[in-house]
Design an enzyme around this catalytic site. Sequence first.
Site, PDB file in Angstrom:
ATOM      1  N   SER A  72      39.936  50.187  49.840  1.00 22.87           N
ATOM      2  CA  SER A  72      38.469  50.233  50.637  1.00 22.87           C
ATOM      3  C   SER A  72      39.051  49.686  51.678  1.00 22.87           C
ATOM      4  CB  SER A  72      37.918  49.560  50.422  1.00 22.87           C
ATOM      5  OG  SER A  72      37.699  49.533  48.649  1.00 22.87           O
TER       6      SER A  72
HETATM    7  N1  SAH Z   1      39.215  48.656  44.431  1.00 24.51           N
HETATM    8  C1  SAH Z   1      40.010  49.528  44.509  1.00 24.51           C
HETATM    9  C2  SAH Z   1      39.100  50.774  44.680  1.00 24.51           C
HETATM   10  C3  SAH Z   1      39.643  52.211  44.661  1.00 24.51           C
HETATM   11  S1  SAH Z   1      38.975  52.905  44.814  1.00 24.51           S
HETATM   12  C4  SAH Z   1      41.251  49.525  45.899  1.00 24.51           C
HETATM   13  O1  SAH Z   1      40.519  48.844  46.599  1.00 24.51           O
HETATM   14  O2  SAH Z   1      42.469  49.547  45.749  1.00 24.51           O
HETATM   15  C5  SAH Z   1      38.058  53.495  43.340  1.00 24.51           C
HETATM   16  C6  SAH Z   1      38.751  53.407  41.682  1.00 24.51           C
HETATM   17  O3  SAH Z   1      37.616  53.516  40.778  1.00 24.51           O
HETATM   18  C7  SAH Z   1      39.611  54.653  41.925  1.00 24.51           C
HETATM   19  O4  SAH Z   1      40.779  54.739  41.647  1.00 24.51           O
HETATM   20  C8  SAH Z   1      39.169  55.180  40.697  1.00 24.51           C
HETATM   21  O5  SAH Z   1      39.898  56.098  40.184  1.00 24.51           O
HETATM   22  C9  SAH Z   1      37.748  54.189  39.628  1.00 24.51           C
HETATM   23  N2  SAH Z   1      37.093  55.283  39.336  1.00 24.51           N
HETATM   24  C10 SAH Z   1      36.167  55.724  39.479  1.00 24.51           C
HETATM   25  N3  SAH Z   1      35.354  55.779  38.416  1.00 24.51           N
HETATM   26  C11 SAH Z   1      35.863  54.980  37.337  1.00 24.51           C
HETATM   27  C12 SAH Z   1      35.351  55.067  35.950  1.00 24.51           C
HETATM   28  N4  SAH Z   1      34.759  55.262  35.512  1.00 24.51           N
HETATM   29  N5  SAH Z   1      35.679  53.701  35.797  1.00 24.51           N
HETATM   30  C13 SAH Z   1      37.086  53.156  36.193  1.00 24.51           C
HETATM   31  N6  SAH Z   1      37.465  53.599  37.165  1.00 24.51           N
HETATM   32  C14 SAH Z   1      36.869  53.928  38.003  1.00 24.51           C
END
Ligand code: SAH
Length: 233
Positions: A72
């Site tokens: 993010s």
């Molecule tokens: N906070 C992270 C954001 C990553 S993007 C950062 O700053 O790096 C969002 C993430 O949510 C992705 O890695 C995706 O794989 C995960 N995601 C999506 N659906 C999900 C679910 N149902 N359970 C767990 N993770 C999930």
Amino acid sequence: MKFSVASQPKYSDYFRARQRMVKEQIIGRGIKDPRVIAAMEQVPRHLFVPETLQGQAYGDSALPIGEGQTISQPFMVAFMTEALMLRGDERVLEIGTGSGYQTAILAKLADRVYSVERIRSLLERARKNFDQVQCRNVMTRLFDGSYGWKEEGPFDAIMVTAGAPSVPPPLLEQLKIGGVLVIPVGDKNSQRLLSVRRKKRGFSEEDLRECSFVALVGEHGWEKPPRKDYGLS
Ligand code: SAH
């Protein structure tokens, strides 16, 4: 301080770039909580992005981390973190570990962070990142986080870093009374960032701002895409 960043050369380009990021993107845009500001100053974001993108780590944007997912934007990390109003003694649930950057920020500000990710390769890399920055108060789980993490709940605060079509009921159930859930809710391209507080009876909801996150994929999220698209292992 929950982990040391002493291995980080103090006056390196990254250190200066991070200070500039905090001044311009975080304080300059209205983030006020001194603990959130300190955490953003301390956690080395460049260690959470792919090596080829490290030079852009302190820029004002989300960056790709593989598997079609993103780390993010720094401002959004600070904004969502501030919205949880953490004091230091909380148990926090995070859904969407991704790179682990947001997790590491939360780990500086709470007692313990429980973080759930559904893509194995991302979670494995995030765990290495936690080791590298000596972030020790994080527990992770490879699972569909739209179910939350029932065995470890209830939580003082919950943060979802993927966009959901609606608030997953299990997350509401796993929130303590007085606890806050921050979650992007909307369609696949853009969402409203909601803050939901659990009252003695029921919940109150506040619409904080517009945002754009990758999809929360799962039982209480968006439909699972074909396996090959996500390289799930
Ligand atoms: N906070 C992270 C954001 C990553 S993007 C950062 O700053 O790096 C969002 C993430 O949510 C992705 O890695 C995706 O794989 C995960 N995601 C999506 N659906 C999900 C679910 N149902 N359970 C767990 N993770 C999930």
